[in-house]
Motif scaffolding. Structure first.
Motif, PDB file in Angstrom:
ATOM      1  N   ILE A 145       0.830  -1.203   0.000  1.00 14.58           N
ATOM      2  CA  ILE A 145       0.000   0.000   0.000  1.00 14.58           C
ATOM      3  C   ILE A 145       0.868   1.258   0.000  1.00 14.58           C
ATOM      4  O   ILE A 145       0.588   2.220  -0.728  1.00 14.58           O
ATOM      5  N   HIS A 146       1.929   1.249   0.805  1.00 16.80           N
ATOM      6  CA  HIS A 146       2.748   2.458   0.973  1.00 16.80           C
ATOM      7  C   HIS A 146       3.712   2.678  -0.197  1.00 16.80           C
ATOM      8  O   HIS A 146       3.809   3.801  -0.724  1.00 16.80           O
ATOM      9  N   THR A 148       1.333   6.481   5.399  1.00 18.48           N
ATOM     10  CA  THR A 148       1.247   5.495   6.479  1.00 18.48           C
ATOM     11  C   THR A 148      -0.113   5.508   7.172  1.00 18.48           C
ATOM     12  O   THR A 148      -0.564   4.471   7.684  1.00 18.48           O
ATOM     13  N   ILE A 149      -0.772   6.658   7.205  1.00 21.18           N
ATOM     14  CA  ILE A 149      -2.102   6.714   7.830  1.00 21.18           C
ATOM     15  C   ILE A 149      -3.093   5.894   7.017  1.00 21.18           C
ATOM     16  O   ILE A 149      -3.902   5.136   7.570  1.00 21.18           O
ATOM     17  N   ILE A 150      -3.046   6.038   5.681  1.00 24.49           N
ATOM     18  CA  ILE A 150      -3.921   5.251   4.810  1.00 24.49           C
ATOM     19  C   ILE A 150      -3.609   3.761   4.952  1.00 24.49           C
ATOM     20  O   ILE A 150      -4.519   2.928   5.079  1.00 24.49           O
ATOM     21  N   ALA A 151      -2.327   3.428   4.960  1.00 26.13           N
ATOM     22  CA  ALA A 151      -1.929   2.023   5.107  1.00 26.13           C
ATOM     23  C   ALA A 151      -2.436   1.458   6.426  1.00 26.13           C
ATOM     24  O   ALA A 151      -3.007   0.353   6.474  1.00 26.13           O
ATOM     25  N   LEU A 170      -5.988   3.468  -6.919  1.00 28.29           N
ATOM     26  CA  LEU A 170      -7.256   3.671  -6.223  1.00 28.29           C
ATOM     27  C   LEU A 170      -8.125   2.421  -6.289  1.00 28.29           C
ATOM     28  O   LEU A 170      -8.757   2.040  -5.296  1.00 28.29           O
ATOM     29  N   LEU A 171      -8.161   1.773  -7.449  1.00 22.76           N
ATOM     30  CA  LEU A 171      -8.928   0.539  -7.608  1.00 22.76           C
ATOM     31  C   LEU A 171      -8.348  -0.560  -6.718  1.00 22.76           C
ATOM     32  O   LEU A 171      -9.086  -1.271  -6.016  1.00 22.76           O
ATOM     33  N   ALA A 172      -7.020  -0.689  -6.746  1.00 21.42           N
ATOM     34  CA  ALA A 172      -6.359  -1.720  -5.935  1.00 21.42           C
ATOM     35  C   ALA A 172      -6.608  -1.481  -4.448  1.00 21.42           C
ATOM     36  O   ALA A 172      -6.882  -2.428  -3.694  1.00 21.42           O
ATOM     37  N   LEU A 173      -6.528  -0.216  -4.030  1.00 19.99           N
ATOM     38  CA  LEU A 173      -6.769   0.105  -2.616  1.00 19.99           C
ATOM     39  C   LEU A 173      -8.207  -0.216  -2.227  1.00 19.99           C
ATOM     40  O   LEU A 173      -8.458  -0.732  -1.126  1.00 19.99           O
TER      41      LEU A 173
END
Length: 396
Positions: A42-43, A50-53, A109-112
């Motif tokens: 993700i990162h 890191t917050i999103i991860a 974005l799709l993968a996330l």
């Protein structure tokens, strides 16, 4: 002759408990496979901070939080088997979504989004399988073996991650992330087949079933201590790979393996101490040991010292769940045992769910060097909770 009979009986009930705890192994092995890979994916690969991860990984535990209550209700009304069947189906679907996410890394974005859904499904599966094998084992061997059932379940839980985390890293490096997705799906399928072939059991009780929130209130003091102790594990499991990357070190998965190995060793060696010394005291001593481990990690100058710290943290954390769990189950009637274990388990889910974004925020605002000292302070707060629980127990 009598001694041999007693030994055979002891081995028999342990084998029976293990035959249900293996279902926990299947579930948490699928979680462990991607544990050390997803934060980096993700990162670094997708390019999110890191917050999103931390939030994506942590969303799994938030989902688990909501599913624990539902799982406890299913277990008390219909038995553990239906709950575990649902969990294995979730792990199968998780593997499929992981494959889709890894295949679409060129579209971040799709993968996330696919990963976020996969974490929610993983959380659903974890919530359903979390305490269900314990309940199934207790129904089979009797409530007198509750502490052993909880301990064995934890042994299979963390040994699965001790194997799964480094295996996932190796598979990612040498085969590609697609192999992690495939193995996740296959293990979920094995778990589903194993569960379907087991005899269904459920409790028969004339006692009134309390509402889940009533049960939650009764186990909350013990769950609070568990939640604070869980921050140490949550920080290691979610951020150790990013921490190693920040330090310029390699082989972060070894920390997770050493944590899990010492966790399993602690469960094997110390399980009998709960009935002898008392759950609250064992939890207090365990959190102190966990604090020593986090202190070592906080100021470790080399990867080797960090590994030692992770190992000590795992040993300390190993007995917190069963020690406080035995006390939590005692606070519930026989008609609410499943709900009590489910409600108690919620607190570790809360802990792991908030540790991702919370520790990620600390990392972003103050830097990576502060994440383990922050975790240490929270675990020491758990020690304070245990001191109050022990005083309350003496007064009553």
């Amino acid at each position: 002759m009598l001694s041999k009979s007693l030994q055979k009986a002891a081995q028999d009930y342990r084998f029976q408990i293990a035959s249900y705890a293996i279902l926990t192994f299947y579930g948490y092995f699928t979680i462990g496979l991607s544990l050390a890979v997803l934060p980096i994916f993700i990162h670094q690969t997708l390019g999110f901070n890191t917050i999103i991860a931390g939030a994506v990984i942590g969303s799994q535990y938030i989902m688990t939080f909501f599913m624990r209550a539902y799982a406890g209700t299913i277990v008390d009304k219909k038995g553990p088997k239906p709950a575990i069947i649902i969990s294995m189906i979730c792990f199968i679907l998780t593997g499929i979504l992981l494959w889709a996410a890894f295949s679409n890394s060129s579209s971040p974005l799709l993968a996330l989004s696919l990963l976020a859904v996969s974490r929610l499904l993983t959380g659903c599966g974890e919530g359903m399988v979390g305490a269900s094998p314990i309940n199934w084992a207790i129904l089979r061997v009797g409530e007198q073996h509750t502490s052993t059932a909880i301990s064995y379940n934890g042994i299979f839980n963390y040994s699965s991650m001790a194997i799964g985390a480094p295996l996932g890293v190796l598979m990612s490096l040498h085969l590609g992330n697609w192999s992690i997705a495939l193995l996740t799906t296959l293990v979920g399928l094995i778990g589903l087949i194993t569960t379907i072939n087991k005899k269904a059991l459920y409790a028969i009780s004339k006692e009134v079933r309390n509402s889940f929130f009533s049960v939650l209130k009764s186990v909350a003091p013990f769950g609070t201590g568990l939640a604070l102790a869980g921050i140490g594990f949550g920080t290691i499991s979610t951020f150790i790979t990013l921490y190693y990357n920040y330090k310029g070190w390699e082989n972060a998965a070894i920390c997770i393996t050493c944590f899990s190995t010492m966790f399993v060793l602690g469960r094997f060696v110390l399980t009998g101490s709960i009935n002898k010394i008392g759950g609250v005291k064992i939890a207090l001593y365990s959190m102190l040991i966990e604090s020593v481990g986090l202190l070592l990690i906080s100021f470790a100058p080399t990867p080797f010292v960090t590994i030692i710290g992770a190992a000590i943290t795992g040993l300390g954390f190993s007995m917190v769940f069963p020690a406080l769990g035995v006390e939590a189950v005692k606070s519930a009637s026989s008609a609410n045992k499943g709900a009590a274990l489910g409600a108690y388990g919620l607190f570790i889910d809360i802990s792991l769910g908030i540790s991702g974004p919370l520790v990620g925020l600390v990392a972003k605002q103050f830097g990576m060097n502060y994440i383990f000292p922050f975790s240490l302070i929270l675990v020491l707060s758990g020690v304070v909770v245990c001191i109050f629980l022990q005083k309350s127990k003496r007064n009553s």
